[in-house]
Write a protein that holds these residues in place. Structure first.
Motif, PDB file in Angstrom:
ATOM      1  N   ILE A  39       0.877  -1.178   0.000  1.00  0.00           N
ATOM      2  CA  ILE A  39       0.000   0.000   0.000  1.00  0.00           C
ATOM      3  C   ILE A  39       0.912   1.224   0.000  1.00  0.00           C
ATOM      4  CG2 ILE A  39      -1.766   1.296   1.259  1.00  0.00           C
ATOM      5  CD1 ILE A  39      -2.467  -1.352   2.712  1.00  0.00           C
ATOM      6  N   VAL A  40       0.689   2.141  -0.939  1.00  0.00           N
ATOM      7  CA  VAL A  40       1.541   3.321  -1.016  1.00  0.00           C
ATOM      8  C   VAL A  40       0.707   4.592  -0.948  1.00  0.00           C
ATOM      9  CG1 VAL A  40       3.440   4.444  -2.241  1.00  0.00           C
ATOM     10  CG2 VAL A  40       3.044   2.004  -2.581  1.00  0.00           C
ATOM     11  N   ALA A  41       0.974   5.429   0.047  1.00  0.00           N
ATOM     12  CA  ALA A  41       0.361   6.755   0.125  1.00  0.00           C
ATOM     13  C   ALA A  41       1.300   7.733  -0.569  1.00  0.00           C
ATOM     14  CB  ALA A  41       0.170   7.162   1.583  1.00  0.00           C
ATOM     15  N   SER A  42       0.818   8.387  -1.622  1.00  0.00           N
ATOM     16  CA  SER A  42       1.695   9.217  -2.458  1.00  0.00           C
ATOM     17  C   SER A  42       1.346  10.696  -2.402  1.00  0.00           C
ATOM     18  CB  SER A  42       1.611   8.745  -3.914  1.00  0.00           C
ATOM     19  OG  SER A  42       2.283   9.649  -4.767  1.00  0.00           O
ATOM     20  N   ALA A  43       2.405  11.523  -2.391  1.00  0.00           N
ATOM     21  CA  ALA A  43       2.260  12.980  -2.459  1.00  0.00           C
ATOM     22  C   ALA A  43       1.576  13.427  -3.742  1.00  0.00           C
ATOM     23  CB  ALA A  43       3.639  13.626  -2.381  1.00  0.00           C
ATOM     24  N   HIS A  44       1.576  12.544  -4.756  1.00  0.00           N
ATOM     25  CA  HIS A  44       1.071  12.953  -6.073  1.00  0.00           C
ATOM     26  C   HIS A  44      -0.379  12.565  -6.330  1.00  0.00           C
ATOM     27  CE1 HIS A  44       4.778  14.742  -7.430  1.00  0.00           C
ATOM     28  NE2 HIS A  44       5.396  13.788  -6.762  1.00  0.00           N
ATOM     29  N   ASN A  48      -9.875  15.385  -1.673  1.00  0.00           N
ATOM     30  CA  ASN A  48     -10.546  15.976  -0.507  1.00  0.00           C
ATOM     31  C   ASN A  48     -10.746  14.972   0.606  1.00  0.00           C
ATOM     32  OD1 ASN A  48     -10.782  18.629  -1.238  1.00  0.00           O
ATOM     33  ND2 ASN A  48     -12.667  18.271  -2.404  1.00  0.00           N
ATOM     34  N   GLU A  49     -11.100  13.745   0.223  1.00  0.00           N
ATOM     35  CA  GLU A  49     -11.314  12.659   1.182  1.00  0.00           C
ATOM     36  C   GLU A  49     -10.439  11.490   0.734  1.00  0.00           C
ATOM     37  OE1 GLU A  49     -13.129  13.115   3.774  1.00  0.00           O
ATOM     38  OE2 GLU A  49     -14.332  14.873   3.215  1.00  0.00           O
ATOM     39  N   PRO A  50     -10.088  10.575   1.653  1.00  0.00           N
ATOM     40  CA  PRO A  50      -9.196   9.474   1.274  1.00  0.00           C
ATOM     41  C   PRO A  50      -9.767   8.604   0.156  1.00  0.00           C
ATOM     42  CG  PRO A  50      -9.426   9.603   3.667  1.00  0.00           C
ATOM     43  CD  PRO A  50     -10.436  10.545   3.088  1.00  0.00           C
ATOM     44  N   GLN A  51      -8.933   8.321  -0.822  1.00  0.00           N
ATOM     45  CA  GLN A  51      -9.325   7.422  -1.907  1.00  0.00           C
ATOM     46  C   GLN A  51      -8.276   6.338  -2.075  1.00  0.00           C
ATOM     47  OE1 GLN A  51     -10.769   9.105  -5.562  1.00  0.00           O
ATOM     48  NE2 GLN A  51     -11.792  10.783  -4.524  1.00  0.00           N
ATOM     49  N   ILE A  52      -8.722   5.210  -2.647  1.00  0.00           N
ATOM     50  CA  ILE A  52      -7.882   4.031  -2.788  1.00  0.00           C
ATOM     51  C   ILE A  52      -8.042   3.547  -4.217  1.00  0.00           C
ATOM     52  CG2 ILE A  52      -7.465   1.716  -1.847  1.00  0.00           C
ATOM     53  CD1 ILE A  52      -9.906   3.214   0.189  1.00  0.00           C
ATOM     54  N   THR A  53      -6.930   3.115  -4.842  1.00  0.00           N
ATOM     55  CA  THR A  53      -7.063   2.576  -6.202  1.00  0.00           C
ATOM     56  C   THR A  53      -7.676   1.181  -6.135  1.00  0.00           C
ATOM     57  OG1 THR A  53      -4.805   1.705  -6.131  1.00  0.00           O
ATOM     58  CG2 THR A  53      -5.107   3.872  -7.156  1.00  0.00           C
ATOM     59  N   LEU A 129      -2.951   4.943  -2.086  1.00  0.00           N
ATOM     60  CA  LEU A 129      -3.828   5.687  -1.182  1.00  0.00           C
ATOM     61  C   LEU A 129      -3.558   7.177  -1.391  1.00  0.00           C
ATOM     62  CD1 LEU A 129      -5.692   5.637   1.413  1.00  0.00           C
ATOM     63  CD2 LEU A 129      -3.569   5.464   2.735  1.00  0.00           C
ATOM     64  N   SER A 130      -4.610   7.985  -1.454  1.00  0.00           N
ATOM     65  CA  SER A 130      -4.426   9.428  -1.666  1.00  0.00           C
ATOM     66  C   SER A 130      -4.142  10.137  -0.336  1.00  0.00           C
ATOM     67  CB  SER A 130      -5.677  10.026  -2.302  1.00  0.00           C
ATOM     68  OG  SER A 130      -6.748  10.037  -1.369  1.00  0.00           O
ATOM     69  N   ILE A 131      -3.623  11.355  -0.454  1.00  0.00           N
ATOM     70  CA  ILE A 131      -3.448  12.201   0.731  1.00  0.00           C
ATOM     71  C   ILE A 131      -4.382  13.408   0.618  1.00  0.00           C
ATOM     72  CG2 ILE A 131      -1.084  11.486   1.190  1.00  0.00           C
ATOM     73  CD1 ILE A 131      -0.537  14.499   0.004  1.00  0.00           C
ATOM     74  N   GLN A 132      -4.569  14.098   1.735  1.00  0.00           N
ATOM     75  CA  GLN A 132      -5.464  15.257   1.790  1.00  0.00           C
ATOM     76  C   GLN A 132      -4.632  16.475   2.215  1.00  0.00           C
ATOM     77  OE1 GLN A 132      -6.666  12.040   3.399  1.00  0.00           O
ATOM     78  NE2 GLN A 132      -6.927  11.905   1.180  1.00  0.00           N
ATOM     79  N   PRO A 133      -4.147  17.242   1.224  1.00  0.00           N
ATOM     80  CA  PRO A 133      -3.175  18.302   1.538  1.00  0.00           C
ATOM     81  C   PRO A 133      -3.728  19.410   2.425  1.00  0.00           C
ATOM     82  CG  PRO A 133      -3.880  18.410  -0.755  1.00  0.00           C
ATOM     83  CD  PRO A 133      -4.423  17.134  -0.206  1.00  0.00           C
ATOM     84  N   GLU A 219       2.327  18.754   0.785  1.00  0.00           N
ATOM     85  CA  GLU A 219       1.941  17.422   0.268  1.00  0.00           C
ATOM     86  C   GLU A 219       3.087  16.408   0.227  1.00  0.00           C
ATOM     87  OE1 GLU A 219       2.378  20.002  -1.844  1.00  0.00           O
ATOM     88  OE2 GLU A 219       3.977  19.043  -2.968  1.00  0.00           O
ATOM     89  N   HIS A 220       4.345  16.868   0.093  1.00  0.00           N
ATOM     90  CA  HIS A 220       5.436  15.891   0.043  1.00  0.00           C
ATOM     91  C   HIS A 220       5.904  15.441   1.428  1.00  0.00           C
ATOM     92  CE1 HIS A 220       5.614  16.237  -4.277  1.00  0.00           C
ATOM     93  NE2 HIS A 220       6.518  15.273  -4.298  1.00  0.00           N
ATOM     94  N   PHE A 221       5.434  16.122   2.469  1.00  0.00           N
ATOM     95  CA  PHE A 221       5.818  15.717   3.830  1.00  0.00           C
ATOM     96  C   PHE A 221       4.737  14.858   4.481  1.00  0.00           C
ATOM     97  CE2 PHE A 221       7.250  16.824   8.298  1.00  0.00           C
ATOM     98  CZ  PHE A 221       8.475  16.197   8.191  1.00  0.00           C
ATOM     99  N   LEU A 222       3.496  15.063   4.093  1.00  0.00           N
ATOM    100  CA  LEU A 222       2.382  14.369   4.758  1.00  0.00           C
ATOM    101  C   LEU A 222       2.420  12.836   4.644  1.00  0.00           C
ATOM    102  CD1 LEU A 222      -0.436  16.935   3.930  1.00  0.00           C
ATOM    103  CD2 LEU A 222       0.676  16.548   6.155  1.00  0.00           C
ATOM    104  N   PRO A 223       2.921  12.264   3.538  1.00  0.00           N
ATOM    105  CA  PRO A 223       2.974  10.789   3.486  1.00  0.00           C
ATOM    106  C   PRO A 223       3.823  10.176   4.607  1.00  0.00           C
ATOM    107  CG  PRO A 223       3.186  11.687   1.281  1.00  0.00           C
ATOM    108  CD  PRO A 223       3.282  12.864   2.224  1.00  0.00           C
ATOM    109  N   LEU A 224       4.775  10.960   5.131  1.00  0.00           N
ATOM    110  CA  LEU A 224       5.559  10.485   6.284  1.00  0.00           C
ATOM    111  C   LEU A 224       4.647  10.085   7.436  1.00  0.00           C
ATOM    112  CD1 LEU A 224       8.229  10.197   7.978  1.00  0.00           C
ATOM    113  CD2 LEU A 224       7.989  12.628   8.491  1.00  0.00           C
ATOM    114  N   PHE A 225       3.591  10.848   7.632  1.00  0.00           N
ATOM    115  CA  PHE A 225       2.719  10.592   8.787  1.00  0.00           C
ATOM    116  C   PHE A 225       1.846   9.356   8.579  1.00  0.00           C
ATOM    117  CE2 PHE A 225       4.115  14.921   9.167  1.00  0.00           C
ATOM    118  CZ  PHE A 225       4.533  14.928  10.482  1.00  0.00           C
ATOM    119  N   VAL A 226       1.561   9.035   7.336  1.00  0.00           N
ATOM    120  CA  VAL A 226       0.851   7.779   7.066  1.00  0.00           C
ATOM    121  C   VAL A 226       1.750   6.605   7.482  1.00  0.00           C
ATOM    122  CG1 VAL A 226      -0.252   6.334   5.315  1.00  0.00           C
ATOM    123  CG2 VAL A 226      -0.440   8.837   5.163  1.00  0.00           C
ATOM    124  N   ALA A 227       3.033   6.684   7.125  1.00  0.00           N
ATOM    125  CA  ALA A 227       3.979   5.617   7.497  1.00  0.00           C
ATOM    126  C   ALA A 227       4.142   5.542   9.016  1.00  0.00           C
ATOM    127  CB  ALA A 227       5.320   5.855   6.818  1.00  0.00           C
TER     128      ALA A 227
END
Ligand code: ZN
Length: 259
Positions: A39-44, A48-53, A129-133, A219-227
């Motif tokens: 599972i990868v949460a990406s800055a890209h 608005n709300e979490p989405q999953i492929t 997994l999406s992020i919510q900037p 947005e490029h720092f927030l995926p750290l918090f998912v990990a």
């Protein structure tokens, strides 16, 4: 039990250039238990709300402009994992996230670029997994936390962004030495990690030196918090790699959770 990872993915050229971070990623998978899915949460992927492929065969998205043709020719044909996507959706909903599945989206370069180096066979199913900037560090920590139990099922959870990410300064390309505002930020993060100081990390925009210079947008720092959230506690943070690319982009990678 799988660890969780934060990976700085740098420029899209990562997969083609023999730079230290590419070599690090090529060697990383041999040091981890082979996961059943990733599972990868990406800055890209900002939503608005979490989405999953949810695609069974996610496409490779070339979400960048002006790079050599060789980069556009790269594909990462890993299978998706629709059942895992459905589980992620229900785990997120169970803790109050308004999560949903996107059945058509492919994998962006924040995902496939590092995975192409780590798992070049593309045989392991991948869900993004999406992020919510517009949301903060705690939000993304909770997002990761909701998925934490999946680590015991041999699922690897990765956050992919960049430890520092001032793209404007990176594009100017006139940095002969690494500016102190970059190293100060990277070392502040490293200190928080070794001190297990999550509370300070949550307040990074207020407490970290030069937070705005290193992350004009978050947005490029927030995926750290998912990990971090997926690792839960104890953190057991390990700084696996550090380097600077394009003068100002800190390429740190961290491992959390399992020893
Ligand atoms: Zn990026």
């Amino acid at each position: 039990m799988q660890p969780t990872l934060f990976i700085s993915h740098g420029s899209p050229m990562l997969a083609l250039e023999e730079e230290p971070t590419a070599k690090f990623l090529q060697n990383l998978s041999s040091k981890l238990p082979t996961p059943q899915a990733i599972i990868v949460a990406s800055a890209h992927w900002e939503t608005n709300e979490p989405q999953i492929t949810g695609a069974a065969q996610p496409a490779t998205i070339h979400d960048f402009k002006g790079f050599p043709k060789a980069l556009y020719d790269l594909r990462y044909p890993s299978p998706g994992a629709p059942q895992l996507a459905a589980r992620i959706e229900s785990l997120l909903k169970a803790v109050g996230f308004n999560a949903s599945i996107d059945y058509s989206r492919g994998l962006d370069h924040g995902v496939w670029n590092p995975l192409l180096l780590m798992y070049p066979d593309a045989a392991i199913p991948v869900v993004e997994l999406s992020i919510q900037p517009h949301r903060d560090a705690r939000w993304h920590y909770k997002l990761g936390q909701a998925l934490s139990a999946l680590r015991a099922e041999n699922i690897l959870i990765i956050g992919t962004g960049n430890l520092t990410h001032n793209l404007y300064q990176a594009m100017r390309g006139n940095h002969h030495t690494v500016p102190s505002w970059v190293t100060a930020f990277a070392e502040w993060v490293a200190k928080c990690m070794s001190d297990n100081d999550l509370e300070s990390l949550f307040e990074w925009e207020r407490l970290a030196p030069y937070a705005k210079e290193n992350h004009p947008t978050a947005e490029h720092f927030l995926p750290l918090f998912v990990a971090l959230g997926a690792a839960n506690t104890p953190l057991n943070a390990q700084r696996l790699h550090s380097d600077i690319t394009l003068g100002v982009l800190a390429m740190d990678a961290y491992k959390f959770g399992a020893q």
